[in-house]
Design a protein around this motif. Structure first.
Motif, PDB file in Angstrom:
ATOM      1  N   PRO A   1      34.172  29.009  90.148  1.00  0.00           N
ATOM      2  CA  PRO A   1      33.182  27.759  91.200  1.00  0.00           C
ATOM      3  C   PRO A   1      32.671  29.326  92.404  1.00  0.00           C
ATOM      4  CG  PRO A   1      34.244  26.839  90.251  1.00  0.00           C
ATOM      5  CD  PRO A   1      35.521  27.603  90.276  1.00  0.00           C
ATOM      6  N   PRO A   2      33.593  29.319  92.856  1.00  0.00           N
ATOM      7  CA  PRO A   2      33.712  30.452  94.341  1.00  0.00           C
ATOM      8  C   PRO A   2      32.850  31.768  94.061  1.00  0.00           C
ATOM      9  CG  PRO A   2      35.972  30.251  94.280  1.00  0.00           C
ATOM     10  CD  PRO A   2      35.445  29.424  93.186  1.00  0.00           C
ATOM     11  N   LEU A   3      33.079  32.042  93.062  1.00  0.00           N
ATOM     12  CA  LEU A   3      32.446  33.562  92.571  1.00  0.00           C
ATOM     13  C   LEU A   3      31.063  33.790  92.180  1.00  0.00           C
ATOM     14  CD1 LEU A   3      35.358  35.436  90.199  1.00  0.00           C
ATOM     15  CD2 LEU A   3      34.278  35.952  92.296  1.00  0.00           C
ATOM     16  N   LEU A   4      30.736  31.874  91.733  1.00  0.00           N
ATOM     17  CA  LEU A   4      29.376  31.916  91.495  1.00  0.00           C
ATOM     18  C   LEU A   4      28.528  31.404  92.408  1.00  0.00           C
ATOM     19  CD1 LEU A   4      27.687  31.488  88.408  1.00  0.00           C
ATOM     20  CD2 LEU A   4      28.315  28.886  89.146  1.00  0.00           C
ATOM     21  N   TYR A   5      29.427  30.877  93.700  1.00  0.00           N
ATOM     22  CA  TYR A   5      28.771  30.478  94.472  1.00  0.00           C
ATOM     23  C   TYR A   5      27.854  32.300  95.374  1.00  0.00           C
ATOM     24  CZ  TYR A   5      28.775  28.829 100.075  1.00  0.00           C
ATOM     25  OH  TYR A   5      28.443  28.752 101.089  1.00  0.00           O
ATOM     26  N   ALA A   6      29.492  32.839  95.791  1.00  0.00           N
ATOM     27  CA  ALA A   6      29.124  33.515  96.171  1.00  0.00           C
ATOM     28  C   ALA A   6      28.453  35.232  95.824  1.00  0.00           C
ATOM     29  CB  ALA A   6      30.108  34.544  96.451  1.00  0.00           C
ATOM     30  N   SER A   7      28.278  34.911  94.115  1.00  0.00           N
ATOM     31  CA  SER A   7      27.196  35.550  93.913  1.00  0.00           C
ATOM     32  C   SER A   7      25.798  34.942  93.292  1.00  0.00           C
ATOM     33  CB  SER A   7      27.620  36.531  92.041  1.00  0.00           C
ATOM     34  OG  SER A   7      27.907  35.223  91.681  1.00  0.00           O
ATOM     35  N   LEU A   8      25.490  34.066  93.788  1.00  0.00           N
ATOM     36  CA  LEU A   8      24.279  34.137  92.830  1.00  0.00           C
ATOM     37  C   LEU A   8      23.662  32.881  94.758  1.00  0.00           C
ATOM     38  CD1 LEU A   8      24.708  32.653  90.061  1.00  0.00           C
ATOM     39  CD2 LEU A   8      23.861  34.512  90.927  1.00  0.00           C
ATOM     40  N   GLY A   9      23.976  32.820  95.624  1.00  0.00           N
ATOM     41  CA  GLY A   9      23.509  32.468  97.048  1.00  0.00           C
ATOM     42  C   GLY A   9      23.818  32.039  97.660  1.00  0.00           C
ATOM     43  N   GLY A  10      25.088  30.965  97.552  1.00  0.00           N
ATOM     44  CA  GLY A  10      25.689  30.506  98.333  1.00  0.00           C
ATOM     45  C   GLY A  10      25.256  28.826  98.436  1.00  0.00           C
ATOM     46  N   SER A  11      24.597  28.408  97.541  1.00  0.00           N
ATOM     47  CA  SER A  11      24.207  26.585  97.023  1.00  0.00           C
ATOM     48  C   SER A  11      25.781  25.931  97.202  1.00  0.00           C
ATOM     49  CB  SER A  11      23.153  26.722  96.710  1.00  0.00           C
ATOM     50  OG  SER A  11      22.580  25.121  96.996  1.00  0.00           O
ATOM     51  N   ALA A  12      25.635  24.883  97.422  1.00  0.00           N
ATOM     52  CA  ALA A  12      26.429  23.908  97.119  1.00  0.00           C
ATOM     53  C   ALA A  12      26.507  23.699  95.970  1.00  0.00           C
ATOM     54  CB  ALA A  12      26.426  22.820  98.338  1.00  0.00           C
ATOM     55  N   PHE A  13      25.162  23.560  95.545  1.00  0.00           N
ATOM     56  CA  PHE A  13      24.960  23.335  93.685  1.00  0.00           C
ATOM     57  C   PHE A  13      26.393  23.691  93.186  1.00  0.00           C
ATOM     58  CE2 PHE A  13      21.618  25.956  93.297  1.00  0.00           C
ATOM     59  CZ  PHE A  13      21.435  26.224  91.645  1.00  0.00           C
ATOM     60  N   LEU A  14      26.282  25.172  93.236  1.00  0.00           N
ATOM     61  CA  LEU A  14      26.352  26.306  92.763  1.00  0.00           C
ATOM     62  C   LEU A  14      28.266  26.037  92.217  1.00  0.00           C
ATOM     63  CD1 LEU A  14      24.646  29.501  93.830  1.00  0.00           C
ATOM     64  CD2 LEU A  14      24.325  28.721  91.557  1.00  0.00           C
ATOM     65  N   LEU A  15      28.462  25.771  93.398  1.00  0.00           N
ATOM     66  CA  LEU A  15      30.023  25.190  93.251  1.00  0.00           C
ATOM     67  C   LEU A  15      30.540  24.018  92.177  1.00  0.00           C
ATOM     68  CD1 LEU A  15      31.178  25.669  96.588  1.00  0.00           C
ATOM     69  CD2 LEU A  15      31.795  26.664  95.383  1.00  0.00           C
ATOM     70  N   TRP A  16      29.470  23.617  92.251  1.00  0.00           N
ATOM     71  CA  TRP A  16      29.683  22.260  91.181  1.00  0.00           C
ATOM     72  C   TRP A  16      29.378  22.403  89.838  1.00  0.00           C
ATOM     73  CZ3 TRP A  16      25.570  19.619  94.818  1.00  0.00           C
ATOM     74  CH2 TRP A  16      25.561  19.060  95.743  1.00  0.00           C
ATOM     75  N   LEU A  17      28.570  23.647  89.511  1.00  0.00           N
ATOM     76  CA  LEU A  17      27.966  24.255  89.000  1.00  0.00           C
ATOM     77  C   LEU A  17      29.209  25.133  88.079  1.00  0.00           C
ATOM     78  CD1 LEU A  17      25.963  24.843  86.070  1.00  0.00           C
ATOM     79  CD2 LEU A  17      24.779  26.528  87.750  1.00  0.00           C
ATOM     80  N   GLY A  18      30.052  25.723  88.647  1.00  0.00           N
ATOM     81  CA  GLY A  18      30.945  26.266  87.750  1.00  0.00           C
ATOM     82  C   GLY A  18      32.198  25.387  87.926  1.00  0.00           C
ATOM     83  N   PHE A  19      32.453  24.802  88.639  1.00  0.00           N
ATOM     84  CA  PHE A  19      33.764  23.488  88.262  1.00  0.00           C
ATOM     85  C   PHE A  19      33.432  22.943  86.831  1.00  0.00           C
ATOM     86  CE2 PHE A  19      36.443  19.480  87.940  1.00  0.00           C
ATOM     87  CZ  PHE A  19      36.844  20.077  88.132  1.00  0.00           C
ATOM     88  N   GLY A  20      31.501  22.553  86.725  1.00  0.00           N
ATOM     89  CA  GLY A  20      31.542  21.980  85.300  1.00  0.00           C
ATOM     90  C   GLY A  20      31.441  23.178  84.809  1.00  0.00           C
ATOM     91  N   LEU A  21      31.292  23.977  84.620  1.00  0.00           N
ATOM     92  CA  LEU A  21      31.747  25.185  82.878  1.00  0.00           C
ATOM     93  C   LEU A  21      33.513  25.383  83.268  1.00  0.00           C
ATOM     94  CD1 LEU A  21      29.712  28.321  84.644  1.00  0.00           C
ATOM     95  CD2 LEU A  21      28.838  27.118  82.666  1.00  0.00           C
ATOM     96  N   HIS A  22      33.799  25.584  84.218  1.00  0.00           N
ATOM     97  CA  HIS A  22      35.924  24.705  83.953  1.00  0.00           C
ATOM     98  C   HIS A  22      35.628  23.989  83.017  1.00  0.00           C
ATOM     99  CE1 HIS A  22      39.631  23.801  84.910  1.00  0.00           C
ATOM    100  NE2 HIS A  22      38.884  22.921  85.798  1.00  0.00           N
ATOM    101  N   ALA A  23      34.931  23.014  83.269  1.00  0.00           N
ATOM    102  CA  ALA A  23      35.121  21.484  82.250  1.00  0.00           C
ATOM    103  C   ALA A  23      34.865  21.785  80.811  1.00  0.00           C
ATOM    104  CB  ALA A  23      34.773  20.155  82.504  1.00  0.00           C
ATOM    105  N   VAL A  24      34.135  22.656  80.784  1.00  0.00           N
ATOM    106  CA  VAL A  24      33.201  22.859  79.117  1.00  0.00           C
ATOM    107  C   VAL A  24      34.681  24.214  78.565  1.00  0.00           C
ATOM    108  CG1 VAL A  24      32.253  24.827  77.838  1.00  0.00           C
ATOM    109  CG2 VAL A  24      30.949  22.965  79.359  1.00  0.00           C
ATOM    110  N   VAL A  25      35.066  24.943  79.931  1.00  0.00           N
ATOM    111  CA  VAL A  25      36.245  25.629  78.999  1.00  0.00           C
ATOM    112  C   VAL A  25      37.619  24.706  78.399  1.00  0.00           C
ATOM    113  CG1 VAL A  25      37.618  27.746  79.483  1.00  0.00           C
ATOM    114  CG2 VAL A  25      35.943  27.969  79.963  1.00  0.00           C
ATOM    115  N   LEU A  26      37.389  23.717  79.806  1.00  0.00           N
ATOM    116  CA  LEU A  26      38.758  22.722  78.982  1.00  0.00           C
ATOM    117  C   LEU A  26      38.688  22.136  77.638  1.00  0.00           C
ATOM    118  CD1 LEU A  26      41.425  21.691  79.979  1.00  0.00           C
ATOM    119  CD2 LEU A  26      39.884  20.590  81.194  1.00  0.00           C
TER     120      LEU A  26
END
Length: 423
Positions: A162-187
């Protein structure tokens, strides 16, 4: 040393390895979050993180507990895995409704974000539940190396994605949520892949459809899970509501780091000791004393080790400002001991919850867990509404609650001569 004793002791290796890697990822995430996220942003993200366990801790909690308690003894695991996934899917509409409500009432949100926030909460929560069912099954059959692989993959993606996605793609809050969603997919994907030897097997014609015990599927464990979820996330909501997102960000960073330490210790101890605890539970109807003593030993060992780890972290924390923690989070250090103290309280209470499960006193979990939750919730709500110093003091001394209250109630019900049947 006998081979069985040696194998039993070797089980601790993958369990500890998973926790060590998780701790290392937590430290890396601590540095990354403090460098890339402003306190207010982290505070809002912390509230989001407090909601996503609603699937694993509430809607699907009974299924996870059932897998943990009964998977190892099942002779029809292929059938059981399909029935668990089907039951998981049947509960998704309830999860969608709860995710929508949580997105609507979440403090700090903008109205335009509500729909996307609700969708991300639902997806992440559903996949976390699915992954948790797989891990419960892996742990039940003592497949600790495979469970270790799942935990490592989960820790890496949760801490850094989540923090790397947030920082690399523009710093929007939805990127944190998307990053966590991708983590859930992996789990979820990794957990069920590691369990493939069980669910890939043929469903035997003679195997009956799983009859989930009402104690695990009915209102009892749903109510208990809801209380547990509220306890786990309420402090972030209370701080954000009464004292603003910046203070919530401080609590999320350092309180969260402290909870990682206390939770990892507790998870390792419980995961290693749980098979022996359940074995003693099978004999508890005749003599519950050994089971009660084992739970007390686990709780005491955990409390002392967690307090020692927490105290060591507190002593080292000021030295970490700069090298590890961004100086803008210097005010967060005051949440380390209070946040960790509350983590010790909830994990100690969980040990006595497992005591009742092992002793087949499922119905007793109701009065024991709900009374404990009521005290913890009431104490936090009252002190948060009063003042920040008051909340910190309450959290610091909250580990007394499970020792004075939870243990007393759990032992009372364990030693009752005729336990009530499960719901």
């Amino acid at each position: 040393m006998s081979g069985s004793a040696s194998n039993s002791r070797l089980r601790i290796v993958p369990i500890l390895l998973a926790q060590v890697v998780g701790l290392a990822c937590g430290i890396g995430g601590l540095w990354l979050n403090s460098q890339l996220l402003a306190p207010a942003t982290l505070g809002f993200y912390g509230v989001f993180l407090s909601v996503v366990p609603i699937g694993a801790w509430v809607v699907h909690a009974g299924l996870i507990k059932y897998a943990n308690r009964h998977w190892a003894a099942s002779s029809a695991r292929a059938r059981l895995s399909r029935d668990l996934v089907a039951a998981w899917a049947r509960r998704l509409p309830w999860l969608a409704a709860l995710a929508g409500v949580a997105a609507w009432v979440m403090p700090g949100r903008h109205s335009a974000e509500t729909i996307f926030l609700g969708v991300m909460l639902f997806i992440a929560a559903a996949l976390l539940s699915l992954g948790a069912i797989a891990q419960a099954a892996l742990q039940a059959r003592q497949a600790h190396w495979r469970d270790c692989a799942v935990t490592v993959g989960s820790s890496v993606t949760r801490s850094f994605g989540p923090p790397l996605l947030y920082a690399s793609l523009g710093g929007s809050a939805f990127l944190l949520w998307l990053g966590f969603g991708l983590h859930a997919v992996v789990l979820a994907a990794l957990g069920w892949w590691m369990l493939r030897a069980d669910w890939r097997g043929p469903v035997m014609k003679a195997s009956a459809k799983t009859d989930f015990a009402a104690a695990y599927e009915g209102p009892l464990f749903t109510t208990l899970a809801l209380a547990s979820w509220i306890v786990s996330g309420m402090n972030r909501w209370l701080i954000a509501s009464f004292h603003g997102p910046t203070e919530a960000g401080y609590f999320t960073l350092m309180g969260g780091a402290a909870v990682i330490i206390t939770a990892m210790l507790g998870t390792a101890i419980l995961q290693y000791a749980q098979p022996g605890l359940f074995a003693l539970g099978d004999q508890a109807a005749r003599n519950p004393t050994p089971l009660a003593r084992r739970a007390d030993l686990l709780a005491l060992s955990y409390t002392l080790l967690a307090a020692l780890a927490l105290g060591s972290f507190q002593l080292a924390a000021p030295l970490l400002i700069g090298p590890l923690i961004n100086p803008i989070y210097a005010n967060a250090l005051g949440w380390l001991l209070p946040g960790g103290g509350f983590g010790i309280a909830t994990m100690t209470a969980l040990i006595y919850h497992n005591l009742l499960l092992a002793g087949r006193r499922e119905r007793a979990c109701g009065p024991v867990d709900l009374t404990t939750a009521a005290v913890l919730i009431g104490g936090s709500a009252f002190s948060a509404a009063t003042s920040l110093p008051g909340l910190k003091l309450w959290l610091l001394f909250s580990p007394l609650v499970p020792w004075l209250l939870t243990r007393t109630l759990a032992r009372h019900y364990l030693f009752k001569p005729a336990p009530a049947p499960a719901l």
